[in-house]
Design a protein around this motif. Structure first.
Motif, PDB file in Angstrom:
ATOM      1  N   LEU A   9       0.858  -1.183   0.000  1.00 19.86           N
ATOM      2  CA  LEU A   9       0.000   0.000   0.000  1.00 19.86           C
ATOM      3  C   LEU A   9       0.890   1.226   0.000  1.00 19.86           C
ATOM      4  O   LEU A   9       1.691   1.409   0.896  1.00 19.86           O
ATOM      5  N   GLN A  10       0.773   2.072  -1.008  1.00 14.79           N
ATOM      6  CA  GLN A  10       1.544   3.301  -1.043  1.00 14.79           C
ATOM      7  C   GLN A  10       0.835   4.362  -0.219  1.00 14.79           C
ATOM      8  O   GLN A  10      -0.281   4.752  -0.526  1.00 14.79           O
ATOM      9  N   THR A  11       1.468   4.796   0.827  1.00 14.17           N
ATOM     10  CA  THR A  11       0.918   5.856   1.661  1.00 14.17           C
ATOM     11  C   THR A  11       1.229   7.191   1.018  1.00 14.17           C
ATOM     12  O   THR A  11       1.998   7.274   0.069  1.00 14.17           O
ATOM     13  N   PRO A  12       0.646   8.285   1.518  1.00 13.46           N
ATOM     14  CA  PRO A  12       0.932   9.595   0.929  1.00 13.46           C
ATOM     15  C   PRO A  12       2.407   9.933   0.902  1.00 13.46           C
ATOM     16  O   PRO A  12       2.853  10.731   0.107  1.00 13.46           O
ATOM     17  N   SER A  13       3.194   9.336   1.809  1.00 17.73           N
ATOM     18  CA  SER A  13       4.626   9.606   1.836  1.00 17.73           C
ATOM     19  C   SER A  13       5.372   8.758   0.816  1.00 17.73           C
ATOM     20  O   SER A  13       6.578   8.871   0.686  1.00 17.73           O
ATOM     21  N   GLY A  14       4.656   7.864   0.134  1.00 16.75           N
ATOM     22  CA  GLY A  14       5.303   7.023  -0.851  1.00 16.75           C
ATOM     23  C   GLY A  14       5.896   5.779  -0.257  1.00 16.75           C
ATOM     24  O   GLY A  14       6.689   5.104  -0.887  1.00 16.75           O
ATOM     25  N   SER A  15       5.564   5.421   0.973  1.00 18.77           N
ATOM     26  CA  SER A  15       6.101   4.244   1.617  1.00 18.77           C
ATOM     27  C   SER A  15       5.065   3.140   1.616  1.00 18.77           C
ATOM     28  O   SER A  15       4.003   3.272   1.067  1.00 18.77           O
ATOM     29  N   SER A  16       5.402   2.057   2.329  1.00 12.79           N
ATOM     30  CA  SER A  16       4.556   0.885   2.243  1.00 12.79           C
ATOM     31  C   SER A  16       3.960   0.488   3.560  1.00 12.79           C
ATOM     32  O   SER A  16       4.589   0.614   4.592  1.00 12.79           O
ATOM     33  N   GLN A  17       2.723   0.003   3.515  1.00 12.49           N
ATOM     34  CA  GLN A  17       2.133  -0.691   4.643  1.00 12.49           C
ATOM     35  C   GLN A  17       1.928  -2.126   4.191  1.00 12.49           C
ATOM     36  O   GLN A  17       1.341  -2.360   3.145  1.00 12.49           O
ATOM     37  N   PRO A  18       2.407  -3.122   4.948  1.00  5.87           N
ATOM     38  CA  PRO A  18       2.459  -4.463   4.405  1.00  5.87           C
ATOM     39  C   PRO A  18       1.212  -5.297   4.600  1.00  5.87           C
ATOM     40  O   PRO A  18       1.213  -6.443   4.227  1.00  5.87           O
ATOM     41  N   LYS A  94     -14.820 -14.092   9.693  1.00 11.03           N
ATOM     42  CA  LYS A  94     -14.651 -15.344  10.407  1.00 11.03           C
ATOM     43  C   LYS A  94     -13.656 -16.241   9.667  1.00 11.03           C
ATOM     44  O   LYS A  94     -13.717 -16.399   8.456  1.00 11.03           O
ATOM     45  N   ASP A  95     -12.714 -16.798  10.419  1.00 12.65           N
ATOM     46  CA  ASP A  95     -11.696 -17.715   9.891  1.00 12.65           C
ATOM     47  C   ASP A  95     -10.750 -17.053   8.891  1.00 12.65           C
ATOM     48  O   ASP A  95     -10.086 -17.737   8.111  1.00 12.65           O
ATOM     49  N   GLU A  96     -10.673 -15.716   8.894  1.00 15.03           N
ATOM     50  CA  GLU A  96      -9.711 -15.018   8.041  1.00 15.03           C
ATOM     51  C   GLU A  96      -8.488 -14.624   8.857  1.00 15.03           C
ATOM     52  O   GLU A  96      -8.599 -14.288  10.036  1.00 15.03           O
ATOM     53  N   ILE A  97      -7.338 -14.679   8.218  1.00  8.41           N
ATOM     54  CA  ILE A  97      -6.098 -14.260   8.854  1.00  8.41           C
ATOM     55  C   ILE A  97      -5.346 -13.342   7.898  1.00  8.41           C
ATOM     56  O   ILE A  97      -5.652 -13.282   6.703  1.00  8.41           O
ATOM     57  N   LEU A  98      -4.352 -12.633   8.438  1.00 13.48           N
ATOM     58  CA  LEU A  98      -3.496 -11.798   7.610  1.00 13.48           C
ATOM     59  C   LEU A  98      -2.264 -12.592   7.198  1.00 13.48           C
ATOM     60  O   LEU A  98      -1.698 -13.341   7.990  1.00 13.48           O
ATOM     61  N   GLU A  99      -1.870 -12.407   5.967  1.00 13.16           N
ATOM     62  CA  GLU A  99      -0.689 -13.071   5.444  1.00 13.16           C
ATOM     63  C   GLU A  99       0.269 -11.999   4.936  1.00 13.16           C
ATOM     64  O   GLU A  99      -0.119 -11.139   4.150  1.00 13.16           O
ATOM     65  N   ALA A 100       1.505 -12.058   5.380  1.00 15.30           N
ATOM     66  CA  ALA A 100       2.467 -11.005   5.047  1.00 15.30           C
ATOM     67  C   ALA A 100       2.836 -11.024   3.569  1.00 15.30           C
ATOM     68  O   ALA A 100       2.959 -12.075   2.954  1.00 15.30           O
ATOM     69  N   ASP A 101       2.988  -9.827   3.009  1.00 18.80           N
ATOM     70  CA  ASP A 101       3.502  -9.672   1.649  1.00 18.80           C
ATOM     71  C   ASP A 101       4.994  -9.383   1.772  1.00 18.80           C
ATOM     72  O   ASP A 101       5.392  -8.271   2.126  1.00 18.80           O
ATOM     73  N   ASP A 102       5.812 -10.357   1.495  1.00 19.48           N
ATOM     74  CA  ASP A 102       7.244 -10.216   1.716  1.00 19.48           C
ATOM     75  C   ASP A 102       7.919  -9.275   0.728  1.00 19.48           C
ATOM     76  O   ASP A 102       9.106  -8.971   0.886  1.00 19.48           O
ATOM     77  N   GLU A 106      12.660  -6.346   3.574  1.00 16.98           N
ATOM     78  CA  GLU A 106      14.001  -6.796   3.218  1.00 16.98           C
ATOM     79  C   GLU A 106      14.350  -8.052   4.005  1.00 16.98           C
ATOM     80  O   GLU A 106      15.050  -8.940   3.518  1.00 16.98           O
ATOM     81  N   MET A 107      13.850  -8.125   5.247  1.00 21.92           N
ATOM     82  CA  MET A 107      14.060  -9.295   6.091  1.00 21.92           C
ATOM     83  C   MET A 107      12.876  -9.410   7.040  1.00 21.92           C
ATOM     84  O   MET A 107      12.372  -8.409   7.536  1.00 21.92           O
ATOM     85  N   ARG A 108      12.413 -10.646   7.280  1.00 23.26           N
ATOM     86  CA  ARG A 108      11.317 -10.843   8.221  1.00 23.26           C
ATOM     87  C   ARG A 108      11.394 -12.248   8.794  1.00 23.26           C
ATOM     88  O   ARG A 108      11.362 -13.233   8.065  1.00 23.26           O
ATOM     89  N   THR A 165      14.849 -11.835   3.092  1.00 23.80           N
ATOM     90  CA  THR A 165      13.577 -12.440   2.700  1.00 23.80           C
ATOM     91  C   THR A 165      13.591 -12.782   1.221  1.00 23.80           C
ATOM     92  O   THR A 165      13.997 -11.977   0.386  1.00 23.80           O
ATOM     93  N   GLN A 166      13.153 -13.994   0.915  1.00 20.44           N
ATOM     94  CA  GLN A 166      13.128 -14.451  -0.470  1.00 20.44           C
ATOM     95  C   GLN A 166      12.045 -13.733  -1.248  1.00 20.44           C
ATOM     96  O   GLN A 166      10.916 -13.563  -0.771  1.00 20.44           O
ATOM     97  N   LYS A 167      12.382 -13.296  -2.459  1.00 20.99           N
ATOM     98  CA  LYS A 167      11.416 -12.634  -3.335  1.00 20.99           C
ATOM     99  C   LYS A 167      11.064 -13.553  -4.498  1.00 20.99           C
ATOM    100  O   LYS A 167      11.810 -14.461  -4.851  1.00 20.99           O
ATOM    101  N   ASP A 168       9.914 -13.306  -5.095  1.00 20.64           N
ATOM    102  CA  ASP A 168       9.480 -14.075  -6.266  1.00 20.64           C
ATOM    103  C   ASP A 168      10.210 -13.554  -7.489  1.00 20.64           C
ATOM    104  O   ASP A 168       9.907 -12.479  -7.995  1.00 20.64           O
TER     105      ASP A 168
END
Length: 497
Positions: A9-18, A94-102, A106-108, A165-168
């Motif tokens: 997600l590009q925030t107004p500052s041009g950064s990311s929310q994962p 219900k039964d939903e979870i968050l999954e990180a977008d790697d 850079e590392m997680r 962190t491995q990238k695609d």
């Protein structure tokens, strides 16, 4: 169980929310291999008579190259569309979870523990400063909140093989077989040493081999953890339990009153430790050539529990405190009356939980409150005791978090950046130097239309942990953040900081 996949997600500052949401069951679509690719078919399913027909054209004389072929429809199901997951606006089903977008990390890495840890500290090591290469190594010290008092421990963790962190790279044109040591796909390694600790650990702080623990029993213990670190680094090292398992010193100044506030400082070759308790008292303990000396007279100006303490980064005789009495106080240890010399009364509308003093710009202090607010103060405007000046206003104020702020800390080298954590399961990274750009107004309006405005200073939102308790920047790995929560530790580095 359904998943909400996370994407950038590009925030107004041009950064990311994962953390963003996708349709339930947001499985990633696999890219077909060459063996799975079917042969090309004519869009009209006409049978081509011969190569000559293709070259010469059809009955109307039109060359095939001149015809406009319609788009070939993909008969496979398209991956579910993703929309931004905005904390405080969207609710997981219900039964939903968050999954990180790697792609935004850079590392997680994550680490589970036997018992929750409310507090931890990052130990400085001898591997060098400003480390950028992978795999990374980090040392942590923490204390547990076990089911019964006798099961608690102080633990020193050594985390190694922390790879990038491995990238695609499926779409990459680089078919090189060269192996990049920074990008090896290996599991991290965790080694640890523990010592028994009677009672749950409310707070842990190190300086540098001395570790102080605020116990729920009302005692503050000081341990020498050098043997534990050496046993992790030196093969065959045998720990002397008589030396390492017992505190080097125990502070009994607080009686049976427990506490959470604590801060170390080093000056003139000695150590000074401040401790604050739930009965509004602050005590100072100093080191001596033979041990530690707790001063008998407490500092008294707060009227409720002392929640956090911070030594001034530029004045060794000055410290700050915050309290459930909604104030931030400034103290001078030379004051014989043991009273604060300046303060901000009503700094927050509820308990002031945490503070952090900027080490680069020493007149800036950031505070976090029980209402979820974050405020940045210019201490040059703080009123002295007895002054009739109006209460100062913060130079910046943010109300992004939806639950109490549990931890806050300035970046060790970037004066404008700080990290915060809250009971709303978020770790947030902020940059005061970012200003709203008129060209980004369309994006801001879109985010407001979604039900909530995203401050341009908000660089990054890290989620995935339950009830985050504390967050720290690694002092030797630029941009690396470590957080602890009820379900364990996360150590990560984003591409935006």
């Amino acid at each position: 169980m359904s998943k909400r996949t996370v994407t950038e997600l590009q925030t107004p500052s041009g950064s990311s929310q994962p953390y963003n949401k996708a349709s339930p069951g947001g499985a990633k679509r696999a890219k077909p291999s060459q063996d799975e690719m079917g042969e090309f078919e004519d869009a009209w399913e006409d049978e081509i008579e011969s190569d000559e027909d293709v070259r010469d054209g059809g009955e109307d004389g039109m060359d095939v190259d001149e015809e406009v072929l319609p788009a070939i429809e993909d008969t496979e199901d398209q991956p579910p569309a993703k929309d931004v997951y905005l904390p405080g606006t969207h609710v997981l089903g219900k039964d939903e979870i968050l999954e990180a977008d790697d792609s935004v990390y850079e590392m997680r890495h994550s680490m589970n523990v036997n018992w929750p840890c409310l507090s931890f500290d990052i130990l400085r090591d001898s591997l060098g400063d400003q480390r950028q290469r992978y795999p990374a190594t980090a040392y942590l010290v923490t204390g547990t909140q076990a089911d019964v008092a006798k099961n608690n421990e102080v633990a020193v963790y050594k985390l190694t093989s922390l790879h990038r962190t491995q990238k695609d790279n499926a779409d990459s044109d680089d078919d090189s077989d060269d192996e990049d040591e920074d990008n090896l796909d290996e599991d991290p390694i965790l080694e640890f040493r523990t010592i028994p600790h009677h009672g749950g650990v409310n707070r842990v702080l190190s300086q540098p081999y001395h570790v102080a623990t605020w116990a729920e029993t009302g005692k503050v213990h000081i341990y020498d953890i050098r043997p534990l670190i050496e046993s992790l680094d030196v093969p065959g090292y045998v720990i002397d339990k008589n030396r390492s398992h017992s505190p080097a010193f125990t502070i009994n100044s607080h009686g049976r009153a427990e506490g959470f506030a604590m801060d170390w400082a080093a000056s003139n070759g000695g150590l000074r430790l401040l401790t604050g308790d739930v009965q509004s008292k602050i005590y100072l303990t100093t080191s001596t050539p033979t041990g530690f000396n707790p001063l008998a007279q407490p500092f008294l100006s707060h009227t409720s529990s002392v929640e956090d303490l911070q030594w001034s980064p530029s004045e060794p005789i000055v410290f700050a405190s915050c309290s459930a009495d909604q104030s931030v106080q400034i103290w001078d240890v030379r004051n014989k009356g043991r009273k604060s010399v300046a303060g901000i009364d009503g700094a927050h509308p509820s308990d002031v939980n945490v503070i952090s003093w900027n080490r680069g710009t020493s007149y800036l202090l950031v505070s976090g409150g029980d209402e979820g607010g974050i405020k940045v103060w210019d201490l040059r405007n703080v009123q002295k005791k007895g002054s009739t000046s109006p209460t100062p206003t913060p130079v910046a104020s943010f109300n992004w978090h939806q639950a109490p702020i549990t931890s806050i800390e300035w970046h060790p080298t970037e004066d404008s950046i700080f990290a915060a954590s809250g009971s709303d399961d978020q770790v947030t990274l902020w940059d005061l130097a970012v200003e709203q750009d008129d060209e980004q107004s369309g994006m801001i309006e879109t985010q407001e239309a979604a039900g909530r405005e995203v401050p341009p200073q908000l660089l990054f939102v890290h989620q995935g942990q339950k009830d985050v308790k504390e967050v720290h920047w690694h002092p030797q790995i630029p941009g690396c953040v470590v957080s602890t929560a009820l379900d364990g530790f996360n150590i990560f580095k984003t591409i935006s900081v």
